[in-house]
Design a protein around this motif. Structure first.
Motif: not given
Length: 316
Positions: A10-16, A23-24, A30-31, A62-74
């Motif tokens: 939760p602290e990592q999410a708060s830092l972002l 952040i949702d 997810t982290l 948005s976190f969701s946009e970054v997560l989407k890029r991560y899975y696109q890359d994978k």
């Protein structure tokens, strides 16, 4: 100097969030499976950097946009590896055929017979030969393949035939052999792939680098090549140009890798299914010219893999 402090999820999410990321509530969870630094890596191209404060600003990201890029890359990494394997297998088959036909089952072990003596000194050839043999014996020792253990497939020093040896090489070992080859043999090998010897060396070095990135789960979407492979003039109309000190130069982004891959795979298999990679690139660009330029294409239309494949096949 302050020691780094361990942060809870939760602290990592708060830092972002503190740095501007949207952040949702569930993003902290997810982290737990995708690390903070991996999220940070894929967010960087979308962020702004404040030079005065030396801080990253994620405003509007948005976190969701970054997560989407991560899975696109994978997904892209997996599909790139599949295409690279097509090239690897074909090169091994042709290379073993050339060396075996010219020097018999064990002549490949004598680098002086087939190496480029104009380019390499006797010491360099001997050094490459020693390292190659040392690595090959390790491969033979670790291999569970029955053919390696058969006496009829070994010389008196325990080295396998050229056909077994070349087939067992890692991609890096393959690069070593090809870059060491004489001009005559290199020209013949490159001819199978509708390219010049210099193009083949340049392209397989690039693919070896990309293969390592994909295999180690690194970010391939945002890749910046330190050494840009040889670029054909026919590719340039689809590539984004970068303004440098000496005028414009071709991109060093993913788009160049795609052209290398398409050109070599198409020489091996004109019926290769590009559907998955095409879908990956389309999703990454999302119909947006700016996003297409981020990976090295001139615009979204230029990132059409089907058209690229058709153009390459027409020229071949």
């Amino acid at each position: 100097m302050k020691e780094p402090k361990e942060l809870s999820w939760p602290e990592q999410a708060s830092l972002l969030e503190k740095r501007g990321m949207i952040i949702d509530r569930d993003d902290a969870q997810t982290l737990q499976s995708i690390s903070y630094y991996r999220i940070k890596q894929f967010a960087e191209p979308l962020a702004n950097f404040n030079k005065e404060k030396q801080e990253v600003n994620y405003d509007g990201v948005s976190f969701s946009e970054v997560l989407k890029r991560y899975y696109q890359d994978k997904n892209l990494r997996l599909n790139l590896l599949h295409a690279i394997e097509q090239i690897e297998v074909a090169i091994k088959t042709r290379l073993a055929y050339i060396l075996g036909q010219n020097y018999g089952p064990y002549g490949y072990l004598d680098f002086y017979q087939w190496a480029n003596r104009e380019k390499f000194s006797n010491f360099q050839i001997e050094k490459s030969q020693y390292r190659f043999k040392e690595q090959l014996l390790k491969i033979v020792k670790k291999s569970s393949m029955p053919d390696f253990k058969k006496k009829e497939n070994q010389n008196r020093d325990g080295f396998p035939t050229v056909w077994l040896a070349i087939d067992s090489l890692m991609f890096g070992g393959l690069v070593t052999i090809i870059t060491t080859m004489s001009k005559r043999h290199l020209k013949r090998l490159a001819g199978y792939f509708n390219c010049t010897g210099n193009e083949l060396i340049s392209w397989i070095k690039c693919l070896n680098f990309i293969r390592n990135i994909c295999a180690h789960n690194s970010d391939v979407i945002d890749i910046k090549l330190n050494t840009v492979p040889l670029i054909r003039q026919s590719w340039e109309s689809n590539l984004y140009s970068i303004k440098g000190k000496n005028g414009y130069r071709p991109t060093n982004r993913l788009a160049v890798v795609i052209f290398v891959l398409v050109t070599l795979v198409s020489a091996v298999n004109t019926k290769y299914r590009w559907k998955d990679i095409s879908s990956n690139i389309k999703n990454i660009c999302a119909g947006n010219d700016d996003k297409a330029r981020m990976i090295g294409f001139k615009n979204f239309e230029s990132a059409n893999i089907k058209k690229i494949v058709n153009n390459v096949n027409a020229l071949n």
